[in-house]
Design an enzyme around this catalytic site. Sequence first.
Site, PDB file in Angstrom:
ATOM      1  N   LYS A   5       2.361  11.125   7.185  1.00 30.70           N
ATOM      2  CA  LYS A   5       1.542  10.872   8.362  1.00 30.70           C
ATOM      3  C   LYS A   5       2.017  11.660   9.599  1.00 30.70           C
ATOM      4  O   LYS A   5       1.724  12.833   9.683  1.00 30.70           O
ATOM      5  CB  LYS A   5       1.450   9.371   8.620  1.00 30.70           C
ATOM      6  CG  LYS A   5       0.670   8.690   7.478  1.00 30.70           C
ATOM      7  CD  LYS A   5       0.001   7.388   7.841  1.00 30.70           C
ATOM      8  CE  LYS A   5      -1.048   7.018   6.815  1.00 30.70           C
ATOM      9  NZ  LYS A   5      -0.700   5.908   5.936  1.00 30.70           N
TER      10      LYS A   5
ATOM     11  N   ASP B  74       9.213   2.992   1.877  1.00 32.32           N
ATOM     12  CA  ASP B  74       8.065   3.813   2.236  1.00 32.32           C
ATOM     13  C   ASP B  74       7.885   3.704   3.745  1.00 32.32           C
ATOM     14  O   ASP B  74       7.359   2.705   4.248  1.00 32.32           O
ATOM     15  CB  ASP B  74       6.830   3.314   1.478  1.00 32.32           C
ATOM     16  CG  ASP B  74       5.578   4.126   1.815  1.00 32.32           C
ATOM     17  OD1 ASP B  74       5.594   4.848   2.829  1.00 32.32           O
ATOM     18  OD2 ASP B  74       4.590   4.009   1.067  1.00 32.32           O
TER      19      ASP B  74
ATOM     20  N   PHE C  35       0.863  -1.182   0.000  1.00 31.68           N
ATOM     21  CA  PHE C  35       0.000   0.000   0.000  1.00 31.68           C
ATOM     22  C   PHE C  35       0.897   1.229   0.000  1.00 31.68           C
ATOM     23  O   PHE C  35       1.660   1.456   0.937  1.00 31.68           O
ATOM     24  CB  PHE C  35      -0.938   0.058   1.209  1.00 31.68           C
ATOM     25  CG  PHE C  35      -1.853   1.261   1.131  1.00 31.68           C
ATOM     26  CD1 PHE C  35      -3.024   1.206   0.400  1.00 31.68           C
ATOM     27  CD2 PHE C  35      -1.500   2.467   1.730  1.00 31.68           C
ATOM     28  CE1 PHE C  35      -3.847   2.330   0.279  1.00 31.68           C
ATOM     29  CE2 PHE C  35      -2.315   3.585   1.618  1.00 31.68           C
ATOM     30  CZ  PHE C  35      -3.486   3.516   0.892  1.00 31.68           C
TER      31      PHE C  35
END
Length: 390
Positions: free
Chosen positions: A251, A222, A137
């Site tokens: 985030k 990531d 993802f």
Amino acid sequence: MNAVELAERFGARNYHPLPVTLVRGEGAFVWDDAGTRYLDMLSAYSAVNQGHLHPRIVAAAKSQLDRITLTSRAFHNDQLGAFLERLATLSGFSRVLPMNTGAEAVETALKAARKWAHVVKGVPVDQAEILVAEGNFHGRTTTIVSFSTEEQYRFGFGPFTPGFGVVPYGDIAALEAAITPRTAAVLLEPIQGEGGVIVPPPGYLARVRELCTKHRVLLILDEIQTGLCRTGRTWAFEHEGIRPDAICVGKALGGGLYPVSAFCADDELMGVFAPGDHGSTFGGNPLGAAIGLAALDVLVDERLAERAAENGAWLMDRLRSLRTPVEVRGRGLLIGVQLPGAARPVCEALMARGILAKDTHGTVVRFAPPLVVDRAALEQAMTVIAEVMP
Ligand SMILES: *Cc1c(COP(=O)(O)O)cnc(C)c1O
């Protein structure tokens, strides 16, 4: 119509939230519109590592709100430099390119890797390939869903961007077999978060690092969900003692207040960008930079990596003592509990008892509270969890 009815009536139906309306947050806790308190065990998918409304981050935002918030990169601003320096130092990379959302940081990584492949490695122009893992993802843009293996994320959204190859996560032989002279980069999550908190076999990332070095392929990690202390180290790659060629951060970089993301790399890779090649109207704005700097300071000064390691080990140990879970996976305070059946009813039962958690991949409950959570709150939560899934 109340707030929920308005959202359901006028919003697109691209989310299916649990039936709770949050109106306030502080630290590891949130409150609903009836005044009920919940322990937040999702942390906005790890975007609230520092806790809700961390006073130091809020103060940085408020003081910046009284000065200037948006300049565009057409001009310099007095906040960006300090933020970039702080993130460069913390990540160990010499340069930082600021964006807003995680997906934009990943898009930046893809563009950098492709251009590097041509300009530096000598791959024919527009022929570079990037290898990714099954179950990945990395966001929701059309290019990023082009290499998703989740049918729902892709169905109907093609035609897709070419230039990606998919290999099983954790399988080093498959990765080596997939590398060709056109391979620019391998893009991986150190732990697959949305994929259900999948931890690769020990030594996997170190072997990937060796392979990438051997074949002159970039290793891009990531760290949008795993980074910024979530797994018990500042970066998840530290668990394997390696150094990637670049990372994506997002985030918690915005301290739970504001979208701030970044792509971090060294000179050779970042050097592919010249003025005008890439950018973002909001990326690097002074409000985001002030917030990002405070968000990083809080992580370091409050030793949130150490706290995540200690509390995560304790919580995982307790979760493993339950009979219901088929498996408990994770690192630090990024924990996935694999259930024998549907996870959503379990999340609803937890919600009714004051714990907010989210199911992922149907049968996994993710526990990822803000890293500022204290042991007493986790002990209380564990009592409830043990009742809901003995
Ligand atoms: C959340 C996430 C993204 C996307 O971030 P957005 O801010 O939602 O665009 C990318 N990669 C990983 C690993 C994530 O967890």
